[in-house]
Design a protein around this motif. Structure first.
Motif, PDB file in Angstrom:
ATOM      1  N   TYR A  37      -2.309  16.766   1.218  1.00 42.16           N
ATOM      2  CA  TYR A  37      -1.542  15.559   1.856  1.00 42.16           C
ATOM      3  C   TYR A  37      -0.584  16.306   2.656  1.00 42.16           C
ATOM      4  O   TYR A  37       0.058  17.594   2.474  1.00 42.16           O
ATOM      5  N   GLY A  60      -1.412   7.626   0.072  1.00 37.10           N
ATOM      6  CA  GLY A  60      -2.055   8.032   1.395  1.00 37.10           C
ATOM      7  C   GLY A  60      -1.086   7.879   2.679  1.00 37.10           C
ATOM      8  O   GLY A  60      -1.423   7.968   3.665  1.00 37.10           O
ATOM      9  N   LYS A  61      -0.117   6.933   2.279  1.00 40.83           N
ATOM     10  CA  LYS A  61       0.773   6.407   3.455  1.00 40.83           C
ATOM     11  C   LYS A  61       1.938   7.258   3.570  1.00 40.83           C
ATOM     12  O   LYS A  61       2.336   8.048   2.631  1.00 40.83           O
ATOM     13  N   GLU A  62       2.454   7.324   4.772  1.00 45.81           N
ATOM     14  CA  GLU A  62       3.822   8.015   5.039  1.00 45.81           C
ATOM     15  C   GLU A  62       4.792   7.455   4.259  1.00 45.81           C
ATOM     16  O   GLU A  62       4.727   6.176   4.321  1.00 45.81           O
ATOM     17  N   GLU A 117       0.933   6.728  -6.908  1.00 46.63           N
ATOM     18  CA  GLU A 117       1.973   5.483  -6.994  1.00 46.63           C
ATOM     19  C   GLU A 117       2.087   5.269  -8.683  1.00 46.63           C
ATOM     20  O   GLU A 117       1.004   5.097  -9.220  1.00 46.63           O
ATOM     21  N   ASP A 152       8.124   5.424   3.370  1.00 48.12           N
ATOM     22  CA  ASP A 152       8.939   4.709   4.129  1.00 48.12           C
ATOM     23  C   ASP A 152      10.172   4.141   2.955  1.00 48.12           C
ATOM     24  O   ASP A 152       9.853   3.345   1.986  1.00 48.12           O
ATOM     25  N   SER A 186       7.486   0.260  -4.481  1.00 45.76           N
ATOM     26  CA  SER A 186       6.527   0.989  -4.893  1.00 45.76           C
ATOM     27  C   SER A 186       7.298   2.228  -5.466  1.00 45.76           C
ATOM     28  O   SER A 186       8.051   2.898  -4.835  1.00 45.76           O
ATOM     29  N   VAL A 243       4.188  12.268   2.793  1.00 37.67           N
ATOM     30  CA  VAL A 243       3.210  11.525   2.534  1.00 37.67           C
ATOM     31  C   VAL A 243       3.063  11.169   0.880  1.00 37.67           C
ATOM     32  O   VAL A 243       3.350  12.138  -0.070  1.00 37.67           O
ATOM     33  N   ASP A 284       0.801  -1.304  -0.281  1.00 39.21           N
ATOM     34  CA  ASP A 284       0.103   0.017   0.019  1.00 39.21           C
ATOM     35  C   ASP A 284       0.922   1.209  -0.137  1.00 39.21           C
ATOM     36  O   ASP A 284       1.788   1.384   0.695  1.00 39.21           O
ATOM     37  N   ALA A 285       0.496   2.279  -0.686  1.00 35.81           N
ATOM     38  CA  ALA A 285       1.363   3.484  -0.810  1.00 35.81           C
ATOM     39  C   ALA A 285       0.751   4.762  -0.869  1.00 35.81           C
ATOM     40  O   ALA A 285       1.137   5.492   0.147  1.00 35.81           O
ATOM     41  N   HIS A 302       9.055   2.057  -0.278  1.00 32.10           N
ATOM     42  CA  HIS A 302       8.858   2.988  -1.424  1.00 32.10           C
ATOM     43  C   HIS A 302      10.249   3.679  -2.019  1.00 32.10           C
ATOM     44  O   HIS A 302      11.125   3.887  -1.359  1.00 32.10           O
TER      45      HIS A 302
END
Length: 196
Positions: free
Chosen positions: A167, A148-150, A175, A152, A190, A171, A145-146, A156
């Motif tokens: 946003y 909307g996520k912080e 993708e 990493d 990702s 964040v 999952d990418a 990523h």
């Protein structure tokens, strides 16, 4: 008084007889006994030193044996862990080779058309795509999952930075290419756009 003198003489004679009956040790015999004792003492010292040396060697050998045994146990544990990892990730190279095909399926399925023949072909492709995803999921593959996520960096790969007020900072906004994990190992991160 004569009687006393006779008693004293007889006593002295008895003492002299006793002294004569005892074996007389001369100095040569005493020297031999002393040399034998010294030699025995030296042999005893040499034997004690040899025993101490052998005990030290035994202790050193036992320590070496314990170290070798510990090294062997560590080696066995490493081999077992390597075998478990090889079993766990046995499909990694195959999955890495299949991922570009999955990307192409996703691109093809994004095509919008009004033609019925093209729609039926796309439906067939979608079924094949879902079956492929199910087979990969059985092996432990999951998409990362990418959006909307912080961000990493272990999951990523940032290829672009944008400024978007919708946003928060750092964040993932979009993708560009899906990332996948095999169990707990990232096969492909990702590719994402990240908000500044």
């Amino acid at each position: 008084m004569v009687e006393e003198k006779n008693k004293t003489e007889s006593f002295e004679k008895e003492e002299a007889a006793e002294l004569e009956s005892e074996p007389v040790k001369d100095e040569a015999e005493e020297t031999i006994e002393t040399e034998e004792q010294v030699e025995e003492h030296n042999e005893l010292s040499v034997a004690k030193a040899k025993i101490e040396e052998l005990e030290a060697k035994l202790e050193e050998t036992e320590n070496k044996m314990l170290r070798i045994q510990a090294d062997f146990e560590n080696y066995r544990r490493r081999v077992r862990l390597d075998q478990e990892a090889a079993q766990k990730y046995r499909a990694q190279s195959l999955i890495s080779d299949i991922l570009p095909a999955l990307d192409n399926f996703e691109r093809a399925l994004q095509i919008k058309t009004d033609d019925e023949k093209t729609k039926s072909v796309l439906q067939g492709m979608e079924m094949v795509y879902r079956q492929l995803l199910q087979a990969l999921e059985k092996e432990g593959v999951e998409a990362i999952d990418a959006v909307g996520k912080e961000f990493d960096p272990t999951l990523h790969q940032a290829v672009m930075q944008v400024e978007d007020e919708n946003y928060e900072s750092n964040v993932v906004v979009e993708e560009l290419q899906k990332g996948y994990k095999l169990k707990d190992r990232v096969i492909r991160p990702s590719m994402v756009k990240v908000n500044q």
